[in-house]
Each structure stands twice: as C-alpha cells, then as structure tokens.
Write a protein that holds these residues in place. Structure first.
Motif, PDB file in Angstrom:
ATOM      1  N   PRO A  47      31.353  34.392  43.535  1.00 21.06           N
ATOM      2  CA  PRO A  47      30.113  34.462  42.829  1.00 21.06           C
ATOM      3  C   PRO A  47      29.127  33.677  43.902  1.00 21.06           C
ATOM      4  O   PRO A  47      27.792  33.816  44.036  1.00 21.06           O
ATOM      5  N   LYS A  48      29.594  32.839  44.858  1.00 18.45           N
ATOM      6  CA  LYS A  48      28.460  31.919  45.436  1.00 18.45           C
ATOM      7  C   LYS A  48      28.118  32.691  46.835  1.00 18.45           C
ATOM      8  O   LYS A  48      27.029  32.903  47.453  1.00 18.45           O
ATOM      9  N   CYS A  49      29.071  33.369  47.477  1.00 16.51           N
ATOM     10  CA  CYS A  49      28.486  33.634  49.066  1.00 16.51           C
ATOM     11  C   CYS A  49      29.157  35.279  49.287  1.00 16.51           C
ATOM     12  O   CYS A  49      29.208  35.411  49.997  1.00 16.51           O
ATOM     13  N   GLY A  50      30.092  35.723  48.094  1.00 16.02           N
ATOM     14  CA  GLY A  50      30.339  36.892  48.132  1.00 16.02           C
ATOM     15  C   GLY A  50      31.800  37.141  48.787  1.00 16.02           C
ATOM     16  O   GLY A  50      32.002  38.171  49.129  1.00 16.02           O
ATOM     17  N   HIS A  51      32.862  36.222  49.458  1.00 15.86           N
ATOM     18  CA  HIS A  51      33.334  36.704  49.855  1.00 15.86           C
ATOM     19  C   HIS A  51      34.829  37.324  49.190  1.00 15.86           C
ATOM     20  O   HIS A  51      35.079  36.825  48.126  1.00 15.86           O
ATOM     21  N   HIS A  52      35.445  38.161  50.027  1.00 19.55           N
ATOM     22  CA  HIS A  52      36.132  38.822  49.048  1.00 19.55           C
ATOM     23  C   HIS A  52      37.171  38.334  49.196  1.00 19.55           C
ATOM     24  O   HIS A  52      37.942  38.342  50.187  1.00 19.55           O
ATOM     25  N   PHE A  53      38.154  37.817  47.855  1.00 23.01           N
ATOM     26  CA  PHE A  53      39.352  37.850  47.866  1.00 23.01           C
ATOM     27  C   PHE A  53      40.203  38.576  48.473  1.00 23.01           C
ATOM     28  O   PHE A  53      39.708  39.754  47.624  1.00 23.01           O
ATOM     29  N   THR A  54      41.302  38.812  48.922  1.00 25.49           N
ATOM     30  CA  THR A  54      42.464  39.566  48.448  1.00 25.49           C
ATOM     31  C   THR A  54      43.284  40.287  47.284  1.00 25.49           C
ATOM     32  O   THR A  54      43.219  39.588  46.045  1.00 25.49           O
ATOM     33  N   LEU A  55      43.161  40.763  47.496  1.00 29.54           N
ATOM     34  CA  LEU A  55      43.570  41.751  45.650  1.00 29.54           C
ATOM     35  C   LEU A  55      45.451  42.331  45.462  1.00 29.54           C
ATOM     36  O   LEU A  55      45.304  42.971  46.855  1.00 29.54           O
TER      37      LEU A  55
END
Ligand SMILES: [Zn+2]
Length: 282
Positions: A47-55
């Motif tokens: 929510p802070k930087c928009g980094h996409h964790f893997t799904l």
C-alpha cells in the motif's frame, strides 16, 4: 557441476524471531512492514510503494475471473521422472504437498467481464514454475481448448524457465506450445500474454512473448538469462532498470503495463475489442 552446488542463501533471521511466521511481510522495495490481512485486501500489492508481491494461481484466478466462473481442466496431470533425475520425484511430491497442485500451472475455462476465455496461470511456488512436460502439455491443451471453443486464451506467466530435471522433454515444450499458438492464431483467435514477476528462460523464449497483446505487471522482471549471466557474457555494464517491465515496454517487447487492481477491467476491455459479443448476463 557448480549449478547443483550453489550455496543456500541465509538471510538475517534474528530480526524476525519475535514475529509470528507468515503474519507480517517486509516489502522488498520500500521496507514497509505489512500485515498479511492488509496485503490480502490489497491484492498483495504494497500500500505504500505499489510493489507487486507474487500471487499463487488461486489468488490470481480470484483476482481476474468473474466470481465462480472458473472451471479447471487437466487438474490431475503429473510429471513422470523419465530421466531418473536425482531427487526429482521427491521434489515434485514435496511441492505437491506445499501447493496442493499436481504441477506448476492451473488451466481452465472462465469468464472475465462476461467474456469467455481459457486461462493458464503459472504458480511460482511449484519448483519456480519451471516448464516441464506437464506444464507444457497443460498449456498446449488450454490453447487447443480455446481454439476449439473459439475463445481467447490468456496465459499468466511466472517462471524460472525450462525444468532441468526433465532435460530435452522440457525444451520441446517451447516448440509445442508455440505450435499450438500458431494454429490458434491461424483461426483468427486472440492470445493475451500477461507477464508477472519473474518471467524468464524458456518461457520468455516461447509462448510468453508471442501474445497478440503482451501485458506486464509493474516492476516485474522479464528476461531470458539473468542480469549477472548477461553481464558476465557480454562484459558490458547493464543499463538502469534492465529487464524490468518498464524497460521492456520502452524497448518494444511489452505493449502495456497494468496494475493488478486494474487487470480484470483491462483484460475484459481487450477481450471486448478482440472477440464477438459477450455471454449473456445470468
Ligand atoms: Zn513497498
């Protein structure tokens, strides 16, 4: 062979001793510590930087398919240890237990914004979503199912490349999946390739980069060999942002970068442009 004897990476575990395992996650991009619940509610995007964790495959399907529309095909296909490769059978069984999957891709029919499509979603937890004979076969069958039902095929790629444990049987999947896509294309039917972190090796060099439209998630790594190998082979300093989705977009490999929260809507819009009328609302 050095590749089989790489040292195991040991992170600094002391700092995490007082944290219940799996409840908090540290963003690798900005360092923010995020609660699992918040991450789930935010489609696993920082929510802070928009980094996409893997799904994983199941989370991915939930994030793009119309609710309850996914019908899986070929769920029970399992690899055989054709080369009697050291500890391969044990590894497959281990990852089957961890993931609840038979191999590293989930395929099936679904609707997205009421447009029918056949989906293949790779799950990086299973042996780095490497492409062995089952991954290649399931993707090929998914493409053929899309051709037969005259619908689009959408493949979400995330892979470390070909599965070395299956040798040449892995490498031939590159040609097989590409051949099925050529037949699909000859019927005038669309293929949307979605690249997620990381898409590398034989997957990048075959179906993942053959999309009529190639979509990528922000910041994901896309490449054939890794940056260290490229640097050592070419003896060149690599440019900033090398092998990121943004770099690939700038150089023409990627058509659009789509944030996860917008993925369902954008895929629905693309299907709307490329296909006939959507199915009737139930
Ligand atoms: Zn972050």
């Amino acid at each position: 062979m050095p590749i089989f004897n790489k040292p195991t990476f040991k992170g600094d575990t002391d700092r995490r001793r007082d944290m219940p395992e799996g409840l908090w996650h540290k963003c690798p991009s900005c360092g923010e510590v995020i609660h699992e619940l918040e991450l789930q509610q935010n489609l696993r995007v920082c929510p802070k930087c928009g980094h996409h964790f893997t799904l994983n495959a199941s989370e991915r399907l939930d994030s793009v398919c119309d609710s309850g529309s996914f019908r899986e095909i070929d769920a029970a296909l399992e690899s055989v240890d054709a080369l009697d490769f050291q500890s391969y059978r044990e590894k497959v069984e281990k990852y089957q237990k961890i993931t609840g999957l038979c191999d590293a891709v989930v395929t099936g029919h679904a609707t997205i914004a009421r447009h029918p499509a056949v989906l293949a979603v790779m799950d990086f937890r299973f042996l780095g979503a490497s492409m062995g004979s089952v991954v290649g076969e399931k993707i090929t069958r998914a493409i053929e199912a899309a051709t037969a039902s005259r619908s689009a095929v959408i493949i979400f790629s995330a892979s470390g490349g070909a599965r070395m444990h299956e040798g040449i049987l892995s490498l031939m999947q590159m040609a097989k999946t590409s051949g099925a896509l050529a037949l699909h294309s000859q019927q005038g039917l669309p293929f949307i390739s979605v690249l997620t972190h990381p898409t590398t090796g034989g997957v990048t060099a075959s179906f993942a980069t053959l999309g009529d439209v190639i979509v990528a998630e922000p910041g994901c790594m896309i490449g054939f060999a890794g940056p260290r190998v490229v640097k050592e082979t070419t003896h060149q300093d690599l440019p900033p942002g090398f092998q990121t989705a943004e770099f690939m977009m700038k150089h023409g490999l990627v058509d659009m970068i789509v944030e996860r929260k917008d993925m369902r809507e954008r895929l629905g819009a693309l299907l709307g442009y490329m296909l006939a009328t959507p199915t009737k609302k139930r």
